[in-house]
Design a protein around this motif. Structure first.
Motif, mmCIF file in Angstrom:
data_model
loop_
_atom_site.group_PDB
_atom_site.id
_atom_site.type_symbol
_atom_site.label_atom_id
_atom_site.label_comp_id
_atom_site.label_asym_id
_atom_site.label_seq_id
_atom_site.Cartn_x
_atom_site.Cartn_y
_atom_site.Cartn_z
ATOM 1 N N ALA A 39 -9.325 7.912 -6.649
ATOM 2 C CA ALA A 39 -9.341 7.166 -5.392
ATOM 3 C C ALA A 39 -8.236 6.126 -5.340
ATOM 4 O O ALA A 39 -7.752 5.774 -4.263
ATOM 5 N N ALA A 40 -7.836 5.628 -6.518
ATOM 6 C CA ALA A 40 -6.838 4.552 -6.581
ATOM 7 C C ALA A 40 -5.517 5.104 -7.114
ATOM 8 O O ALA A 40 -5.063 4.731 -8.193
ATOM 9 N N ARG A 41 -4.893 5.991 -6.359
ATOM 10 C CA ARG A 41 -3.666 6.627 -6.842
ATOM 11 C C ARG A 41 -2.534 5.617 -7.033
ATOM 12 O O ARG A 41 -1.698 5.785 -7.926
ATOM 13 N N GLY A 42 -2.486 4.587 -6.222
ATOM 14 C CA GLY A 42 -1.459 3.575 -6.393
ATOM 15 C C GLY A 42 -1.588 2.869 -7.726
ATOM 16 O O GLY A 42 -0.590 2.610 -8.418
ATOM 17 N N VAL A 43 -2.828 2.567 -8.128
ATOM 18 C CA VAL A 43 -3.075 1.926 -9.418
ATOM 19 C C VAL A 43 -2.742 2.893 -10.547
ATOM 20 O O VAL A 43 -2.182 2.508 -11.583
ATOM 21 N N VAL A 44 -3.102 4.172 -10.354
ATOM 22 C CA VAL A 44 -2.783 5.185 -11.364
ATOM 23 C C VAL A 44 -1.275 5.290 -11.562
ATOM 24 O O VAL A 44 -0.776 5.363 -12.699
ATOM 25 N N LEU A 45 -0.524 5.290 -10.464
ATOM 26 C CA LEU A 45 0.942 5.343 -10.559
ATOM 27 C C LEU A 45 1.467 4.140 -11.339
ATOM 28 O O LEU A 45 2.326 4.282 -12.221
ATOM 29 N N ALA A 46 0.943 2.958 -11.035
ATOM 30 C CA ALA A 46 1.377 1.753 -11.746
ATOM 31 C C ALA A 46 1.040 1.851 -13.236
ATOM 32 O O ALA A 46 1.831 1.440 -14.090
ATOM 33 N N ALA A 47 -0.135 2.421 -13.557
ATOM 34 C CA ALA A 47 -0.538 2.560 -14.960
ATOM 35 C C ALA A 47 0.403 3.502 -15.709
ATOM 36 O O ALA A 47 0.788 3.233 -16.858
ATOM 37 N N PHE A 91 3.764 7.199 3.006
ATOM 38 C CA PHE A 91 3.556 5.832 2.538
ATOM 39 C C PHE A 91 3.316 4.845 3.674
ATOM 40 O O PHE A 91 3.144 3.661 3.430
ATOM 41 N N GLY A 92 3.329 5.320 4.909
ATOM 42 C CA GLY A 92 2.933 4.414 5.978
ATOM 43 C C GLY A 92 3.933 4.265 7.094
ATOM 44 O O GLY A 92 5.132 4.212 6.882
ATOM 45 N N PRO A 297 -2.494 -4.904 -1.674
ATOM 46 C CA PRO A 297 -1.495 -4.255 -0.826
ATOM 47 C C PRO A 297 -1.931 -2.828 -0.483
ATOM 48 O O PRO A 297 -2.649 -2.180 -1.263
ATOM 49 N N ALA A 298 -1.500 -2.352 0.672
ATOM 50 C CA ALA A 298 -1.942 -1.043 1.154
ATOM 51 C C ALA A 298 -1.648 0.071 0.158
ATOM 52 O O ALA A 298 -2.433 1.015 0.009
ATOM 53 N N LEU A 299 -0.525 -0.010 -0.564
ATOM 54 C CA LEU A 299 -0.163 1.057 -1.493
ATOM 55 C C LEU A 299 -0.959 1.003 -2.791
ATOM 56 O O LEU A 299 -0.919 1.958 -3.578
ATOM 57 N N LEU A 300 -1.688 -0.093 -3.028
ATOM 58 C CA LEU A 300 -2.543 -0.181 -4.206
ATOM 59 C C LEU A 300 -4.017 -0.014 -3.867
ATOM 60 O O LEU A 300 -4.852 0.098 -4.772
ATOM 61 N N SER A 301 -4.354 -0.025 -2.600
ATOM 62 C CA SER A 301 -5.748 0.140 -2.197
ATOM 63 C C SER A 301 -6.029 1.608 -1.863
ATOM 64 O O SER A 301 -5.164 2.469 -1.986
ATOM 65 N N THR A 302 -7.238 1.876 -1.441
ATOM 66 C CA THR A 302 -7.737 3.250 -1.350
ATOM 67 C C THR A 302 -7.908 3.686 0.099
ATOM 68 O O THR A 302 -8.560 2.987 0.882
ATOM 69 N N PRO A 303 -7.351 4.832 0.476
ATOM 70 C CA PRO A 303 -7.493 5.315 1.859
ATOM 71 C C PRO A 303 -8.827 6.039 2.073
ATOM 72 O O PRO A 303 -8.914 7.267 2.026
ATOM 73 N N ILE A 304 -9.874 5.252 2.324
ATOM 74 C CA ILE A 304 -11.213 5.835 2.468
ATOM 75 C C ILE A 304 -11.708 5.829 3.915
ATOM 76 O O ILE A 304 -12.771 6.379 4.202
ATOM 77 N N ASP A 305 -10.958 5.194 4.816
ATOM 78 C CA ASP A 305 -11.312 5.206 6.238
ATOM 79 C C ASP A 305 -10.413 6.232 6.929
ATOM 80 O O ASP A 305 -9.194 6.217 6.736
#
Length: 339
Positions: A39-47, A91-92, A297-305
């Motif tokens: 769900a948190a692909r932005g966080v995964v990318l950062a990791a 990305f938006g 930030p939008a790129l670190l949060s989850t697109p669930i809506d």
């Protein structure tokens, strides 16, 4: 001994990377904890990037170079694959195309109960020119206040509402879902099974609106339970129910799905993401922009809506809007009749 341990760690890291990047391949996208991780692909990318940076430093230590090089390659592959998914989904974008005579704009926003005022919601509806508004966790009273404000600005909308356990005084706002629909789309009513909860999402309510005259899209305002450890079975059931709400025909789904498109693998039909319905943000360059939590930030949060529509509609644009007090950002999508 250390060499064998390094090989084992490298193999495990490679397997973990594959599962984290694309759990759908292993049918783990709705399984704890992989559902939460993907769900948190932005966080995964950062990791992955952090692991790659640490591996680069370890290359300076001669005894660890082989191990560090292997880890570096795996981390870069994981980061590259995750980034490529982001490029495909978008990305938006921050603007919508000009409205047309045939376009329909849909706004969804989990307002976290009273965290967002009626005035702010009405302002966003007016600014975006929304024709359909799905408001999970918004009470009927607030919906009526919004409608009065909109009427005074010559943007009338009908208010529809579903509440679980209405006999409970001062129950949680998550038991409410409010929907506003422009009279230009015709007259709508909430089906009885949505109101009495006999055919609905399990813990928090969704609302199914049917056009009274039989024309126009069926509108489903969605609210699924969050995939907490103790609620995984209910979450999976909610997602199946939502997918069932989009058979062949004319449908628009909007709301807090508490799921990303990754979690929907296996729930789509004929290219759809949920039943026949397709995610509009993903198909208009906004699929990677997160809506929860709004504190990140939008790129670190989850697109669930999401806003989803059947093949009767083509998405021409989407934009994520600020939370303004809610822990969710809002999402606005413009749809055009297909063909």
């Amino acid at each position: 001994m250390f060499r064998l341990l390094g090989i084992l760690v490298t193999v495990l890291l490679a397997i973990t990377t594959a599962v984290v990047v694309w759990p759908q391949f292993f049918r783990l996208e709705q399984t704890y904890p992989f559902a939460q991780i993907v769900a948190a692909r932005g966080v995964v990318l950062a990791a992955f990037l952090v692991i790659a940076a640490v591996s680069l430093l370890l290359l300076l230590a001669k005894p660890l170079r082989g191990f560090a090089a292997s880890v570096l390659i795996i981390a870069l592959l994981g980061a590259g694959a995750t980034g490529a998914i982001g490029v495909v989904r978008g990305f938006g974008a921050d603007t919508l195309p000009a409205a047309t005579d045939s376009s329909v704009r849909v706004l969804t926003w989990n307002t976290a109960g009273d965290a967002v005022s009626a005035e702010e919601i009405a302002s966003q509806i007016l600014e975006r020119g929304a024709d359909i508004v799905a408001l999970p966790e918004t009470t009927e009273e607030v919906g009526e206040q919004i409608a009065v404000l909109l009427r005074d600005q010559e943007h009338p909308m009908w208010v529809h509402h579903v509440q679980f356990k209405p006999d409970v005084v001062d129950g949680p706002k998550s038991w409410h879902t409010t929907v506003l629909v422009s009279p230009d789309l015709g007259e709508y009513s909430v089906i009885e099974s949505s109101e009495d909860g006999s055919n609905n999402t399990g813990s928090v309510p969704s609302a199914v609106l049917m056009p009274v005259d039989g024309e126009g899209p069926t509108i489903v305002a969605v609210h699924a339970v969050a995939p907490r450890m103790d609620d995984m079975a209910q979450w999976q059931s909610d997602l199946r129910w939502i997918a069932d709400q989009c058979p062949e025909g004319n449908f628009i789904l909007a709301g807090d799905f508490n799921a990303t498109v990754d979690h929907m693998a296996g729930l789509g039909v004929d290219g759809g993401d949920m039943g026949y319905c397709r995610d509009a943000a993903t198909r208009s360059g906004n699929g990677y922009s997160g809506t929860w939590p709004s504190s990140l930030p939008a790129l670190l949060s989850t697109p669930i809506d999401h806003v989803m529509a059947s093949p009767s509609w083509s998405p021409t644009g989407s934009v994520v809007i600020g939370g303004a007090g809610s822990d969710h950002r809002g999402l606005v999508v413009q749809l055009e009749p297909a063909g």
